[in-house]
Design a protein around this motif. Structure first.
Motif, mmCIF file in Angstrom:
data_model
loop_
_atom_site.group_PDB
_atom_site.id
_atom_site.type_symbol
_atom_site.label_atom_id
_atom_site.label_comp_id
_atom_site.label_asym_id
_atom_site.label_seq_id
_atom_site.Cartn_x
_atom_site.Cartn_y
_atom_site.Cartn_z
ATOM 1 N N ALA A 156 90.993 32.286 27.309
ATOM 2 C CA ALA A 156 91.183 33.650 27.800
ATOM 3 C C ALA A 156 91.974 34.495 26.803
ATOM 4 N N ILE A 157 93.021 33.899 26.214
ATOM 5 C CA ILE A 157 93.802 34.630 25.211
ATOM 6 C C ILE A 157 92.924 34.944 24.002
ATOM 7 N N GLY A 158 92.135 33.961 23.577
ATOM 8 C CA GLY A 158 91.260 34.177 22.434
ATOM 9 C C GLY A 158 90.249 35.277 22.674
ATOM 10 N N ALA A 159 89.681 35.316 23.874
ATOM 11 C CA ALA A 159 88.705 36.354 24.192
ATOM 12 C C ALA A 159 89.345 37.738 24.161
ATOM 13 N N HIS A 160 90.558 37.836 24.711
ATOM 14 C CA HIS A 160 91.237 39.141 24.686
ATOM 15 C C HIS A 160 91.593 39.526 23.254
ATOM 16 N N ALA A 161 92.074 38.573 22.476
ATOM 17 C CA ALA A 161 92.441 38.866 21.084
ATOM 18 C C ALA A 161 91.240 39.387 20.306
ATOM 19 N N ALA A 162 90.081 38.776 20.519
ATOM 20 C CA ALA A 162 88.869 39.235 19.843
ATOM 21 C C ALA A 162 88.493 40.641 20.293
ATOM 22 N N GLU A 163 88.699 40.914 21.577
ATOM 23 C CA GLU A 163 88.339 42.229 22.126
ATOM 24 C C GLU A 163 89.183 43.341 21.515
ATOM 25 N N VAL A 164 90.486 43.078 21.353
ATOM 26 C CA VAL A 164 91.381 44.122 20.843
ATOM 27 C C VAL A 164 91.577 44.026 19.326
ATOM 28 N N ASP A 165 90.967 43.014 18.710
ATOM 29 C CA ASP A 165 91.056 42.814 17.261
ATOM 30 C C ASP A 165 92.507 42.669 16.800
ATOM 31 N N HIS A 166 93.257 41.867 17.539
ATOM 32 C CA HIS A 166 94.646 41.557 17.169
ATOM 33 C C HIS A 166 94.868 40.096 17.537
ATOM 34 N N HIS A 167 95.107 39.257 16.547
ATOM 35 C CA HIS A 167 94.921 37.823 16.724
ATOM 36 C C HIS A 167 96.230 37.048 16.591
ATOM 37 N N PRO A 168 96.757 36.520 17.687
ATOM 38 C CA PRO A 168 97.977 35.731 17.625
ATOM 39 C C PRO A 168 97.689 34.293 17.178
ATOM 40 N N ASP A 169 98.736 33.598 16.767
ATOM 41 C CA ASP A 169 98.640 32.154 16.570
ATOM 42 C C ASP A 169 98.787 31.489 17.938
ATOM 43 N N ILE A 170 97.905 30.557 18.242
ATOM 44 C CA ILE A 170 97.916 29.864 19.529
ATOM 45 C C ILE A 170 97.982 28.364 19.266
ATOM 46 N N GLU A 171 98.977 27.708 19.835
ATOM 47 C CA GLU A 171 99.135 26.263 19.674
ATOM 48 C C GLU A 171 98.989 25.590 21.044
ATOM 49 N N LEU A 172 98.035 24.690 21.154
ATOM 50 C CA LEU A 172 97.793 23.961 22.402
ATOM 51 C C LEU A 172 98.505 22.622 22.346
ATOM 52 N N ARG A 173 99.386 22.379 23.294
ATOM 53 C CA ARG A 173 100.049 21.084 23.453
ATOM 54 C C ARG A 173 99.556 20.451 24.751
ATOM 55 N N TYR A 174 99.909 19.183 24.965
ATOM 56 C CA TYR A 174 99.398 18.507 26.158
ATOM 57 C C TYR A 174 99.924 19.133 27.443
#
Length: 232
Positions: free
Chosen positions: A50-68
């Motif tokens: 969901a974060i990735g989809a929003h980032a692509a929509e607004v063309d502003h891309h955060p670093d996202i780290e997935l942990r368990y």
């Protein structure tokens, strides 16, 4: 938030601006906004999407780290090297998405590590560390090397020091020059300092608190607990 920073999407925001923006899930560390959201792995995967989809929509891309058990998000406007209104807007939306996915914000758990090397001759040694670590010059700060490859290495910077007798003699080996800077949320820093002192450390100086405290372990090895806050 100042009027100029609220109208100019490229204007850099300081710590007071971030506080005024009312982002309870986020903390300003090292010119970036940091957040941690805790949730079970399946929900975390959905939140990342969901974060990735929003980032692509607004063309502003955060670093996202997935942990368990968590998702860590860091946002900075890389074109200006700091936090802007674009990051504030992104942070607000990410917090909304996190709530929708049942995540628990954990702002007290974010932190960022830097390595500092004291040197009386930056030009002499900087090329070695740039090469051996695969880093690049930071175009906005000549005392820093940046993780140009995006591998997640901690920040690396050089602190100018006065030459010692060993330096003048060309035999500086054996003396400590490295120290670590741990940057934590402004509302966590004092607890971290007190914990270090209780664990056998000593306070070298609090002259620059609330910006940073200089501590040392029982053998004299130094570390700084840092925040974004101004001195005084």
């Amino acid at each position: 938030m100042s009027e100029s920073s609220s109208t100019d999407p490229r204007a850099l925001l300081g710590g007071d601006d971030v506080l005024a923006a009312d982002l309870p899930d986020w903390r300003l560390l090292l010119r970036s906004l940091h957040a941690r959201f805790e949730l079970e792995y399946g929900a975390a995967l959905a939140l990342v999407a969901a974060i990735g989809a929003h980032a692509a929509e607004v063309d502003h891309h955060p670093d996202i780290e997935l942990r368990y058990d968590a998702v860590r998000v860091v946002t900075q406007s890389h074109d200006v090297g700091g936090v802007t209104a674009r990051d504030v807007a992104l942070a607000r939306r990410v917090s909304e998405l996190a709530r929708e996915h049942g995540a628990r914000p954990a702002p007290a758990k974010v932190q960022a590590l830097e390595i500092a090397l004291d040197t009386p001759d930056l030009a002499r040694i900087k090329p070695f560390w740039r090469a051996v670590l695969g880093l690049a010059d930071n175009p906005r700060d000549g005392d820093e090397l940046a993780d140009a490859l995006g591998t997640g290495l901690p920040g690396f910077w050089f602190q100018t020091s006065e030459p010692t007798e060993e330096d003048r003699a060309g035999t500086p080996a054996g003396r400590m020059r490295f120290h670590l800077d741990i940057t934590v949320p402004h509302d966590v820093a004092l607890d971290r300092v007190e914990a270090a002192l209780a664990a056998g450390g000593r306070l070298v100086t609090a002259e620059h608190a609330r910006s940073f405290w200089v501590l040392a372990d029982a053998e004299g090895n130094k570390a700084c607990v840092c925040t974004w806050q101004d001195r005084g």
